[in-house]
Scaffold this motif. Sequence first.
Motif, short mmCIF file in Angstrom:
data_model
loop_
_atom_site.label_atom_id
_atom_site.label_comp_id
_atom_site.label_asym_id
_atom_site.label_seq_id
_atom_site.Cartn_x
_atom_site.Cartn_y
_atom_site.Cartn_z
N ASP A 130 38.49 51.07 33.46
CA ASP A 130 37.81 50.81 32.18
C ASP A 130 37.80 49.34 31.75
OD1 ASP A 130 36.94 53.35 31.33
OD2 ASP A 130 39.02 53.91 30.93
N ASN A 131 38.62 48.52 32.34
CA ASN A 131 38.78 47.12 31.91
C ASN A 131 39.04 47.03 30.40
OD1 ASN A 131 38.96 44.38 32.41
ND2 ASN A 131 36.80 43.99 32.04
N ASP A 132 39.93 47.89 29.91
CA ASP A 132 40.18 47.95 28.46
C ASP A 132 41.54 47.39 28.07
OD1 ASP A 132 41.66 49.93 29.64
OD2 ASP A 132 41.17 51.48 28.20
N ILE A 133 42.12 46.54 28.93
CA ILE A 133 43.44 46.00 28.60
C ILE A 133 43.30 44.61 27.98
CG2 ILE A 133 45.70 45.34 29.54
CD1 ILE A 133 45.43 47.48 31.59
N ALA A 134 43.82 44.47 26.78
CA ALA A 134 43.74 43.18 26.09
C ALA A 134 44.54 42.13 26.85
CB ALA A 134 44.28 43.33 24.67
N GLY A 135 44.10 40.87 26.77
CA GLY A 135 44.87 39.77 27.36
C GLY A 135 44.44 39.40 28.77
N THR A 136 43.65 40.24 29.42
CA THR A 136 43.17 39.92 30.77
C THR A 136 41.64 40.11 30.82
OG1 THR A 136 43.39 40.34 33.15
CG2 THR A 136 43.67 42.25 31.72
N ASP A 137 40.94 39.17 31.43
CA ASP A 137 39.48 39.29 31.50
C ASP A 137 39.07 40.47 32.38
OD1 ASP A 137 39.53 36.97 30.06
OD2 ASP A 137 38.96 35.66 31.72
N MET A 138 39.87 40.73 33.41
CA MET A 138 39.53 41.80 34.35
C MET A 138 40.76 42.63 34.70
SD MET A 138 36.33 41.84 35.29
CE MET A 138 35.92 42.31 36.96
N THR A 139 40.53 43.92 34.93
CA THR A 139 41.59 44.78 35.47
C THR A 139 41.18 45.18 36.89
OG1 THR A 139 40.50 46.74 34.58
CG2 THR A 139 42.21 45.72 33.22
N ILE A 140 42.16 45.50 37.71
CA ILE A 140 41.88 45.94 39.09
C ILE A 140 41.11 47.26 39.02
CG2 ILE A 140 42.96 46.75 41.23
CD1 ILE A 140 45.36 44.87 40.50
N GLY A 141 40.00 47.35 39.72
CA GLY A 141 39.24 48.60 39.80
C GLY A 141 37.90 48.56 39.08
N PHE A 142 37.81 47.73 38.05
CA PHE A 142 36.59 47.70 37.23
C PHE A 142 35.38 47.26 38.05
CE2 PHE A 142 33.96 45.33 33.98
CZ PHE A 142 33.52 46.44 33.29
N SER A 283 60.92 38.61 32.49
CA SER A 283 60.66 40.04 32.28
C SER A 283 59.61 40.21 31.20
CB SER A 283 61.94 40.76 31.87
OG SER A 283 61.65 42.14 31.67
N ASP A 284 59.17 41.45 31.01
CA ASP A 284 58.19 41.81 29.97
C ASP A 284 56.92 40.98 30.09
OD1 ASP A 284 59.62 43.79 27.99
OD2 ASP A 284 61.08 42.26 28.57
N GLN A 285 56.46 40.79 31.31
CA GLN A 285 55.25 40.01 31.54
C GLN A 285 54.17 40.91 32.13
OE1 GLN A 285 55.24 36.31 31.09
NE2 GLN A 285 56.97 37.08 29.91
N MET A 286 52.91 40.57 31.78
CA MET A 286 51.77 41.19 32.45
C MET A 286 51.08 40.09 33.24
SD MET A 286 48.25 42.68 30.82
CE MET A 286 47.85 41.25 29.86
N ILE A 287 50.59 40.42 34.41
CA ILE A 287 49.84 39.42 35.18
C ILE A 287 48.38 39.52 34.76
CG2 ILE A 287 49.30 38.57 37.48
CD1 ILE A 287 52.35 38.60 36.70
N ALA A 288 47.87 38.42 34.21
CA ALA A 288 46.51 38.46 33.65
C ALA A 288 45.56 37.57 34.45
CB ALA A 288 46.56 37.99 32.20
N TYR A 289 44.28 37.89 34.34
CA TYR A 289 43.21 37.07 34.93
C TYR A 289 42.48 36.44 33.76
CZ TYR A 289 38.92 36.13 37.67
OH TYR A 289 37.85 35.54 38.30
N VAL A 290 42.67 35.14 33.60
CA VAL A 290 42.10 34.45 32.44
C VAL A 290 41.34 33.21 32.93
CG1 VAL A 290 42.60 33.35 30.23
CG2 VAL A 290 44.08 35.20 31.05
N ASN A 291 40.05 33.16 32.63
CA ASN A 291 39.21 32.03 33.07
C ASN A 291 39.42 31.72 34.56
OD1 ASN A 291 38.28 31.79 30.46
ND2 ASN A 291 39.88 30.33 29.90
N GLN A 292 39.44 32.74 35.36
CA GLN A 292 39.58 32.66 36.82
C GLN A 292 40.95 32.18 37.30
OE1 GLN A 292 36.17 31.35 39.04
NE2 GLN A 292 34.85 31.48 37.25
N ASN A 293 41.94 32.21 36.40
CA ASN A 293 43.31 31.89 36.81
C ASN A 293 44.18 33.13 36.69
OD1 ASN A 293 43.08 29.04 37.28
ND2 ASN A 293 42.75 28.84 35.07
#
Length: 322
Positions: A130-142, A283-293
């Motif tokens: 669904d790409n519905d996770i805040a904080g990342t431009d893309m989620t895996i699978g979308f 800890s308590d980190q999410m790996i995000a895709y932001v502006n291609q980084n």
Amino acid sequence: MSKVRRIALLTSGGDAPGMNAAIRAVVRKGIYHGIQVFGIQKGYEGLIHGEFIEMNLGTVADIIHRGGTMLMTARSEEMKTPEGQKNAAAQLRYRNIDALIIIGGDGSFRGAQTISAQGIPVVGIPATIDNDIAGTDMTIGFDTTINTVVEAVSKIRDTATSHDRTFLVEVMGRNCGNIALQAGVACGAESILVPEMKIDMDEIIMKLERGNQRGKNHSIIIVAEGATSAWELGEELRKRTGFETRVTILGHIQRGGSPSAFDVVLASQMGGKAVEVLLEEKSDQMIAYVNQNIVPKPLEEAYGDLKPFNMELYELANQLAI
Ligand code: ATP
């Protein structure tokens, strides 16, 4: 030298194409750094019940291009209880696991937070179609899912054109219209209906009739499952316009299939970064895709806020479908 020597990983929530590539990246990057990596089967359900397997280079061979998840996934009601959460952490402690990687959606990250609250470091990798996770431009699978929908719609368009029919294509998205919007733009749909926006029947009909007046007798309307019932909408359109309507529910084909190259690269980068973040003892980190980084962000960003709906793209879609 990092104190992190043994890590575990699991996939949780709905499966998404590219999860396997993320598993492979975590395992191989971990082994590259001399870490022991354990896979947990069936998400939090398997964690609570101790379903661990040691991973090696061979266990993740030949999975990079496969859809689904080799570790399997599950939704676990037990994990939502304090007892379940205690048992989950106890299983990790019993095996001397230093940290846990969770590949899944925002619900899975909430579960992860309960483990970190018990002193075990966690990192989340966002994977959901669904790409519905805040904080990342893309989620895996979308990206894969959008491509699957576009491929299916282009086949439907062939028959729509041949028979002068209006097709309503229902896609996944109970609370979120990202799949409908992105796929709708990609296949030039006449109308896109999403749960975030009110349905304007008059406008849909006006577009169909305007197309009809300039000799266009077939149309594609993309309906997110949470927007309305495609069946009822099709019936109402038929009654009000006299046009022949057909409904196609794409269903679970949207989850399956080989991940796109984009998803495999994204999953590989996110998997690698997750291991690096744990080696840095964060800890308590999410790996995000932001502006291609690929960047780490606080995990709570994923479930603290709702991801904003892309109004600009929605408005453009309406303007292009005049
Ligand atoms: P998707 O977006 O594909 O649905 P998701 O990770 O958001 O993925 P959920 O069903 O919301 O999917 O969550 C997956 C699992 O995470 C749940 O079955 C449950 O085990 C755990 N989980 C969800 N919310 C919580 C919570 N508040 N506390 C503890 N565990 C939770």
